[in-house]
Scaffold this motif. Structure first.
Motif, mmCIF file in Angstrom:
data_model
loop_
_atom_site.group_PDB
_atom_site.id
_atom_site.type_symbol
_atom_site.label_atom_id
_atom_site.label_comp_id
_atom_site.label_asym_id
_atom_site.label_seq_id
_atom_site.Cartn_x
_atom_site.Cartn_y
_atom_site.Cartn_z
ATOM 1 N N THR A 272 -6.820 0.303 7.056
ATOM 2 C CA THR A 272 -6.184 1.436 7.419
ATOM 3 C C THR A 272 -5.590 2.082 6.322
ATOM 4 O O THR A 272 -5.484 1.499 5.383
ATOM 5 N N VAL A 273 -5.161 3.320 6.745
ATOM 6 C CA VAL A 273 -4.487 4.186 5.623
ATOM 7 C C VAL A 273 -3.335 4.890 6.348
ATOM 8 O O VAL A 273 -3.319 5.136 7.621
ATOM 9 N N LEU B 60 -0.401 5.523 10.972
ATOM 10 C CA LEU B 60 -1.368 4.550 10.468
ATOM 11 C C LEU B 60 -2.740 4.465 10.987
ATOM 12 O O LEU B 60 -2.716 4.411 12.327
ATOM 13 N N LYS C 143 -9.317 3.856 7.844
ATOM 14 C CA LYS C 143 -9.343 4.723 6.684
ATOM 15 C C LYS C 143 -10.759 5.173 6.651
ATOM 16 O O LYS C 143 -11.780 4.365 7.039
ATOM 17 N N PRO D 113 0.774 -1.281 0.052
ATOM 18 C CA PRO D 113 0.000 -0.068 0.111
ATOM 19 C C PRO D 113 0.866 1.207 -0.009
ATOM 20 O O PRO D 113 2.051 1.124 0.230
ATOM 21 N N THR E 289 -4.628 1.435 -0.392
ATOM 22 C CA THR E 289 -4.411 0.961 0.712
ATOM 23 C C THR E 289 -4.210 -0.886 0.764
ATOM 24 O O THR E 289 -4.301 -1.496 1.722
#
Ligand code: AMP
Ligand code: MG
Length: 346
Positions: A122-123, A105, A108, A65, A117
């Protein structure tokens, strides 16, 4: 596609370059941009077709990602949620280290496409400190996805020339913002609620060090997972094969480990270039590059690491032999890059 290099050496040229970069981003194109860490390959983070071009240019597998760069601290909330139980710590980290080389982190928001991602919930988000990058994002007005501007698994570029070496012909524009001030990728962390203190888990060591993070919680380092080579990384930047020079590289932990084979040409990547460290005099090296020829400072070594590795790699030696650096501060990140460089494909 011809790749142009756009200057930022005067206010006039900077303005013109920024306008061109923003127009390309708006048109769904990819552009290489200077950051304070390494050069990034940017596209509109919210446009999956534009993001796909990053993966194609880098030959990056889709399970790896990308980091999303936001134009302001408040824009964090447009791409990520900040869970209530860690909000205080997250806000402290953002207020202390942004804009700067710290990536967080977080869960998202749906607006972030899955391609960014790798389908993870999560982003990874940060706000970059480089003034040209910052102005481009302000004008663009939204988040950009920007991993390092190298081919997958290769050395990260710290100058516009190094971007061209790997990606010439694969993108329309490289914005030349000079050499990167930090030279190593951002520190990536995840915050976990815990008593008596929150835990700040370092997923990738980088310019923001343990000592700096300790003020905000208990610092833990995620294990180095060599086994994730061919599968989705649990943690950012943790693929075992990374930073691979074409020349085999060996990281020593003591001078006594080195035994020369007759007829082979060896280059030494020295930390301070001092005889008393015990590596310089080991062998009549075909070449020696010194990470920190000045004061032996780790920050200087970090800035020069990818540049010197690239230079040695082009020298045609049979092997690059690297001295260890102290495992403290940013030395932790430098050692991690050297370890990964020493186990990559040839
Ligand atoms: P680069 O900018 O090329 O150093 O790449 C950024 C790193 O962040 C990659 O190695 C990814 O593995 C990592 N990364 C980005 N987003 C996530 C995420 N949501 N979860 C885990 N790792 C991530
Ligand atoms: Mg990278």
């Amino acid at each position: 596609m011809p790749t142009e290099v756009a200057p930022t050496d005067s206010e006039q040229s900077t303005r013109e370059t920024i306008a061109r970069a923003v127009a390309l981003l708006r048109a769904g194109e990819i552009v290489a941009l200077p950051t304070e860490t390494v050069y990034g390959l940017a596209s509109d983070a919210l446009d999956p077709a534009a993001v796909e071009k990053i993966f194609a240019a880098k030959e990056r597998p889709h399970f790896d990602p990308l980091i999303v760069h936001v134009p302001s601290k408040t824009a964090l909330h447009e791409v990520a949620e900040v869970p209530e139980d860690t909000a205080k710590t997250v806000v402290q980290l953002v207020e202390t280290f942004w804009p700067g080389p710290l990536t967080l982190l977080l869960p998202k928001r749906p607006v972030v496409p899955d391609i960014v991602t790798s389908g993870l919930p999560t982003v990874a988000v940060r706000q970059c400190e480089h003034p040209v990058f910052h102005r481009i994002l302000k004008h663009f007005g939204g988040p950009v996805a920007a991993p390092s501007a190298n081919r997958f698994g290769k050395l990260s570029p710290t100058s516009a020339a190094q971007v061209l070496e790997q990606l010439d012909g694969r993108l329309p524009l490289v914005v030349d913002g000079g050499a990167c001030a930090r030279g190593l990728e951002s520190t990536i962390v995840r915050v976990r609620a815990a008593a008596p203190k929150p835990v700040i888990e370092v997923l990738r060591p980088g310019p923001v060090t343990e000592v700096e993070l300790k003020k905000f919680g208990r610092v833990e380092f995620a294990g180095r997972n060599a086994e994730v080579e061919d599968s989705a990384p649990e943690a950012p930047g943790m693929l075992a094969v990374h930073y691979a020079p074409r020349t085999p590289l060996r990281l020593l932990s003591a001078p006594s480990e080195f035994v020369a084979e007759p007829g082979r040409r060896y280059a030494l990547l020295s930390y301070r270039g001092q005889e008393k460290d015990g590596y310089l005099g080991l062998h009549p090296w075909d070449s020696v590059e010194v990470l920190s020829p000045g004061s032996g400072r780790l920050a200087e070594a970090g800035i020069r690491l990818f540049h010197l590795l690239g230079r040695l790699d082009r020298g045609g030696y049979d092997e690059i032999v690297a001295e260890p650096v102290p495992e403290r501060g940013i030395g932790r990140a430098i050692l991690e890059k050297l370890r990964k460089a020493s186990c990559g494909p040839r």
